[in-house]
Design a protein around this motif. Sequence first.
Motif, mmCIF file in Angstrom:
data_model
loop_
_atom_site.group_PDB
_atom_site.id
_atom_site.type_symbol
_atom_site.label_atom_id
_atom_site.label_comp_id
_atom_site.label_asym_id
_atom_site.label_seq_id
_atom_site.Cartn_x
_atom_site.Cartn_y
_atom_site.Cartn_z
ATOM 1 N N ASP A 76 0.847 -1.204 0.000
ATOM 2 C CA ASP A 76 0.000 0.000 0.000
ATOM 3 C C ASP A 76 0.876 1.246 0.000
ATOM 4 O O ASP A 76 0.627 2.205 -0.729
ATOM 5 N N GLU A 77 1.902 1.237 0.833
ATOM 6 C CA GLU A 77 2.822 2.367 0.911
ATOM 7 C C GLU A 77 3.538 2.564 -0.420
ATOM 8 O O GLU A 77 3.675 3.687 -0.904
ATOM 9 N N ARG A 78 3.956 1.459 -1.035
ATOM 10 C CA ARG A 78 4.649 1.528 -2.330
ATOM 11 C C ARG A 78 3.721 2.123 -3.392
ATOM 12 O O ARG A 78 4.133 2.998 -4.162
ATOM 13 N N ALA A 79 2.457 1.685 -3.426
ATOM 14 C CA ALA A 79 1.496 2.211 -4.405
ATOM 15 C C ALA A 79 1.276 3.709 -4.207
ATOM 16 O O ALA A 79 1.254 4.473 -5.181
ATOM 17 N N ARG A 80 1.126 4.138 -2.963
ATOM 18 C CA ARG A 80 0.952 5.574 -2.688
ATOM 19 C C ARG A 80 2.152 6.362 -3.174
ATOM 20 O O ARG A 80 2.015 7.419 -3.795
ATOM 21 N N GLN A 81 3.355 5.867 -2.909
ATOM 22 C CA GLN A 81 4.565 6.587 -3.307
ATOM 23 C C GLN A 81 4.692 6.640 -4.824
ATOM 24 O O GLN A 81 5.072 7.673 -5.377
ATOM 25 N N ILE A 82 4.366 5.532 -5.503
ATOM 26 C CA ILE A 82 4.399 5.508 -6.965
ATOM 27 C C ILE A 82 3.464 6.579 -7.508
ATOM 28 O O ILE A 82 3.815 7.325 -8.430
ATOM 29 N N PHE A 83 2.264 6.676 -6.931
ATOM 30 C CA PHE A 83 1.291 7.666 -7.390
ATOM 31 C C PHE A 83 1.828 9.080 -7.209
ATOM 32 O O PHE A 83 1.835 9.879 -8.149
ATOM 33 N N PHE A 84 2.282 9.419 -6.015
ATOM 34 C CA PHE A 84 2.734 10.779 -5.739
ATOM 35 C C PHE A 84 4.011 11.144 -6.497
ATOM 36 O O PHE A 84 4.228 12.307 -6.816
ATOM 37 N N ASP A 85 4.837 10.139 -6.807
ATOM 38 C CA ASP A 85 6.059 10.392 -7.578
ATOM 39 C C ASP A 85 5.790 10.434 -9.083
ATOM 40 O O ASP A 85 6.645 10.875 -9.848
ATOM 41 N N GLY A 86 4.631 9.934 -9.511
ATOM 42 C CA GLY A 86 4.350 9.839 -10.948
ATOM 43 C C GLY A 86 5.250 8.833 -11.632
ATOM 44 O O GLY A 86 5.520 8.924 -12.827
ATOM 45 N N ALA A 87 5.729 7.853 -10.872
ATOM 46 C CA ALA A 87 6.678 6.856 -11.375
ATOM 47 C C ALA A 87 5.978 5.804 -12.239
ATOM 48 O O ALA A 87 4.753 5.673 -12.209
ATOM 49 N N THR A 88 6.773 5.069 -13.005
ATOM 50 C CA THR A 88 6.244 4.007 -13.861
ATOM 51 C C THR A 88 7.049 2.714 -13.662
ATOM 52 O O THR A 88 7.751 2.256 -14.564
ATOM 53 N N PRO A 89 6.949 2.117 -12.482
ATOM 54 C CA PRO A 89 7.684 0.877 -12.225
ATOM 55 C C PRO A 89 7.033 -0.302 -12.946
ATOM 56 O O PRO A 89 5.945 -0.182 -13.508
ATOM 57 N N ARG A 90 7.691 -1.428 -12.883
ATOM 58 C CA ARG A 90 7.151 -2.645 -13.504
ATOM 59 C C ARG A 90 6.086 -3.264 -12.593
ATOM 60 O O ARG A 90 6.232 -3.290 -11.378
ATOM 61 N N PHE A 91 5.058 -3.732 -13.227
ATOM 62 C CA PHE A 91 4.000 -4.501 -12.573
ATOM 63 C C PHE A 91 3.878 -5.828 -13.299
ATOM 64 O O PHE A 91 4.317 -5.966 -14.443
ATOM 65 N N GLN A 92 3.287 -6.798 -12.638
ATOM 66 C CA GLN A 92 2.943 -8.075 -13.251
ATOM 67 C C GLN A 92 1.478 -8.356 -12.964
ATOM 68 O O GLN A 92 1.002 -8.085 -11.856
ATOM 69 N N VAL A 93 0.793 -8.906 -13.956
ATOM 70 C CA VAL A 93 -0.555 -9.421 -13.742
ATOM 71 C C VAL A 93 -0.486 -10.903 -14.051
ATOM 72 O O VAL A 93 -0.159 -11.300 -15.176
ATOM 73 N N VAL A 94 -0.756 -11.720 -13.038
ATOM 74 C CA VAL A 94 -0.716 -13.167 -13.179
ATOM 75 C C VAL A 94 -2.126 -13.645 -13.495
ATOM 76 O O VAL A 94 -3.047 -13.458 -12.700
ATOM 77 N N ILE A 95 -2.288 -14.221 -14.697
ATOM 78 C CA ILE A 95 -3.572 -14.764 -15.124
ATOM 79 C C ILE A 95 -3.456 -16.276 -14.983
ATOM 80 O O ILE A 95 -2.665 -16.911 -15.695
ATOM 81 N N PRO A 96 -4.207 -16.879 -14.055
ATOM 82 C CA PRO A 96 -4.023 -18.297 -13.732
ATOM 83 C C PRO A 96 -4.167 -19.213 -14.947
ATOM 84 O O PRO A 96 -5.060 -19.030 -15.764
ATOM 85 N N ASP A 97 -3.254 -20.167 -15.050
ATOM 86 C CA ASP A 97 -3.227 -21.163 -16.128
ATOM 87 C C ASP A 97 -3.199 -20.540 -17.514
ATOM 88 O O ASP A 97 -3.619 -21.155 -18.490
ATOM 89 N N PHE A 98 -2.729 -19.299 -17.623
ATOM 90 C CA PHE A 98 -2.686 -18.630 -18.916
ATOM 91 C C PHE A 98 -1.330 -17.963 -19.124
ATOM 92 O O PHE A 98 -0.628 -18.287 -20.056
#
Length: 137
Positions: A76-98
């Motif tokens: 939660d803290e990381r997400a808030r900081q990313i928002f306020f910094d306007g940063a574009t870090p890497r995310f992953q979306v895990v789609i099960p069995d796909f």
Amino acid sequence: MTAQSGKDLLVKVDMDGNGVFETLAGLRATRLSFNAEQVDVTSLESAGGWRELLTGGGVKSAAIAGSGVFRDAATDERARQIFFDGATPRFQVVIPDFGIVAGPFQITGIEYAGSHDGEATYEVSMASAGALIFTAI
């Protein structure tokens, strides 16, 4: 392919920029959508007056949305900081069995809500900020 449990669709954030991914805490619902803009190249010479689209043209984008219970965890803290910094870090979306969709995203919105007799909740929305990679699992 059999039916999958929605709780297995995970949104993960790179916690330190070094590829250490953790699931965003408290999410109960997640959604990943892909979009591609059309480039209309129809002209007076188009067969039968039918619309023609440019193959491979247009801008591709993806959006992630999620909602859940606010836990005030490290993610939660990381997400808030990313928002306020306007940063574009890497995310992953895990789609099960796909597969896993990975790449840079910008957090475009965070909303917090709660009622006097319920839990505090949050919603987060993100927009792709670069090329995405799909890896089958």
